[in-house]
Scaffold this motif. Structure first.
Motif, PDB file in Angstrom:
ATOM      1  N   ASP A 126       0.857  -1.181   0.000  1.00 55.39           N
ATOM      2  CA  ASP A 126       0.000   0.000   0.000  1.00 55.39           C
ATOM      3  C   ASP A 126       0.897   1.236   0.000  1.00 55.39           C
TER       4      ASP A 126
ATOM      5  N   ARG B  98      -9.654  -7.265   8.523  1.00 60.63           N
ATOM      6  CA  ARG B  98     -10.465  -7.175   7.301  1.00 60.63           C
ATOM      7  C   ARG B  98      -9.557  -7.051   6.087  1.00 60.63           C
TER       8      ARG B  98
ATOM      9  N   ASP C 260      -7.887  -1.625   2.069  1.00 67.25           N
ATOM     10  CA  ASP C 260      -8.369  -0.797   0.965  1.00 67.25           C
ATOM     11  C   ASP C 260      -7.280   0.238   0.704  1.00 67.25           C
TER      12      ASP C 260
ATOM     13  N   GLU D 290      -5.615  -2.415  -0.964  1.00 66.45           N
ATOM     14  CA  GLU D 290      -4.980  -3.705  -1.263  1.00 66.45           C
ATOM     15  C   GLU D 290      -5.977  -4.689  -1.879  1.00 66.45           C
TER      16      GLU D 290
END
Ligand code: GLY
Length: 420
Positions: free
Chosen positions: A212, A287, A290, A292
């Motif tokens: 990221d 989770r 985001d 990724e």
């Protein structure tokens, strides 16, 4: 099978896109979704944190699996509530999601089970925290204990900067109760790698590695954001490193959570730093990451819905997790001013048509009253391409991003070209 996907960002669009490819899917609902997701799912006008209404919706719409994607509803225990109401749900329980929602919990877990991470101390008294910062010196990292929209971590280069972070979190309550306690930890150095893993609490199957790019500006400058782009896999994450991580981090974490009476079922996100002393944990998330997820799901060959069902039913050991060869890149187009203040409602033009190897995932988008696609958030779109090589994937994502226009559009030009 009817699926209810909870969330409304780029990660959820990627999940909706992948779930839609499953032959087992009958109908996809998404709460609240976004303009891009609307092409794949029926949108449900409920917030991801409106737990009781989401449970009631699931009960009345014959939902065979509810997929809880964002951090807040996981931390609030939406999976527990759904399951208690007889709705099968994908994601960790609230107790297991504490691995993300409390830094004090996750650092304590790592200390107790010998999982490598930076040296740290937790504080609930700002005077003691400031004294510790002064004694330790800089650079030093200050983390809010709770969830803070990805903004709760300050890598302070000077002692005054670290003191200001402590005061902002603990005294000025910048993140409300999430900053009432802080973790202060040593600053680690080395390339960062993200590894997400499927786990049913017994078996852990790491996904491809990813990376990221969290800073707002090129060259890893500027403030932290939710993520300005991602690549998959991460260069430099060798099979040898993967083996070390499995033995020292992934396996021990899953076993630790089970030993603590909080078995983790879902997707566990390992934010890692490849330090000169070996891989260490920077952070856990409970989770998919985001952005990724956007890069990863472009390369997932297996049926995601089958995998989610296997995880919930603790059958992951026998599941078929396959990846495409090649690489992928997601370039985020953000609103001017993000991650601080920004305007929304600007028309978006120039979107390319999706192809088998290129998808524009929507994050903050909406349709205006006249049906025009407009900006509706900080991160607006995630232009995601896959190709045989990482260089090609990066070039394709940027080529597709170029014609997309909206007022104030901002993007990093070096996704995949630098190594944070
Ligand atoms: N990309 C970082 C996160 O999802 O938290």
């Amino acid at each position: 099978m009817n699926i209810l996907l909870i969330g409304g960002g780029g990660r959820e669009h990627a999940l909706a896109w992948k779930l839609s490819q499953s032959p087992r899917l009958s109908k996809l609902y998404c709460a609240p979704g976004n303009a891009g997701i609307a092409a794949l799912a029926e949108r449900v006008p409920l917030k991801a944190t409106d737990l009781d209404a989401l449970v009631a919706f699931a009960q009345t719409h014959d939902i065979g699996l509810a997929v809880v994607a964002p951090d807040d509803p996981l931390a609030l225990g939406l999976v527990d509530k759904l399951e208690a109401a007889g709705v099968p749900a994908f994601g960790p329980t609230g107790a297991a999601a504490q691995i993300e929602s409390s830094k004090v919990f996750s650092k304590g877990l790592m200390a107790k089970y010998g999982i490598p991470t930076a040296a740290w101390q937790a504080f609930d008294d700002p005077v003691a925290a400031v004294a510790y910062v002064r004694a330790q010196g800089a650079p030093i990292v200050v983390k809010a204990d709770g969830l803070a929209l990805g903004k709760g971590v300050v890598v302070a280069q000077t002692v005054p900067e670290a003191e200001a972070a402590v005061r902002a979190m603990m005294e000025d309550k910048r993140f409300k109760e999430a900053g009432a306690r802080v973790v202060i930890e040593d600053c680690m150095t080395g390339p960062e790698v993200t590894v997400l893993a499927f786990t049913d609490g017994k078996t852990v199957v790491p996904m491809l590695s990813s990376r990221d790019h969290k800073r707002a500006l090129d060259g890893d400058q500027g403030p932290n954001t939710g993520g300005m782009g991602a690549i998959c896999p991460a260069p430099g994450y060798t099979p040898e490193l993967a083996q070390v991580c499995m033995e020292t981090i992934f396996g021990p974490t899953i076993r630790a959570m089970t030993a603590e009476g909080r078995p983790f079922k879902g997707v566990l996100y390992f934010g890692l730093m490849l330090t000169p002393d070996g891989p260490k944990v920077v952070e856990y998330n409970a989770r998919f990451g985001d952005p990724e997820a956007q890069a990863l799901l472009m390369l997932l060959d297996s049926d995601l819905l089958e995998l989610m069902l296997a995880i919930r039913e603790e059958r992951l050991a026998a599941a078929d997790v396959r990846w495409r060869s090649g690489a992928s890149c997601c370039v985020v187009l953000a609103s001017g001013g993000y991650p601080e203040s920004y305007q929304t409602g600007y028309p978006i033009t120039g979107l390319p048509a999706d192809t088998e190897t290129l998808t524009v995932f929507h994050a903050g988008t909406a349709l205006s009253d006249s049906g025009q696609l407009v900006t509706n958030g900080g991160r607006v779109l995630g232009v995601t391409a896959r190709a045989d090589t990482l260089d090609e994937a990066i070039d394709r994502a940027y080529a597709a991003a170029e014609p997309i226009a909206f007022t104030g559009r901002r993007l990093r030009r070096d996704i995949g070209r630098t190594h944070p």
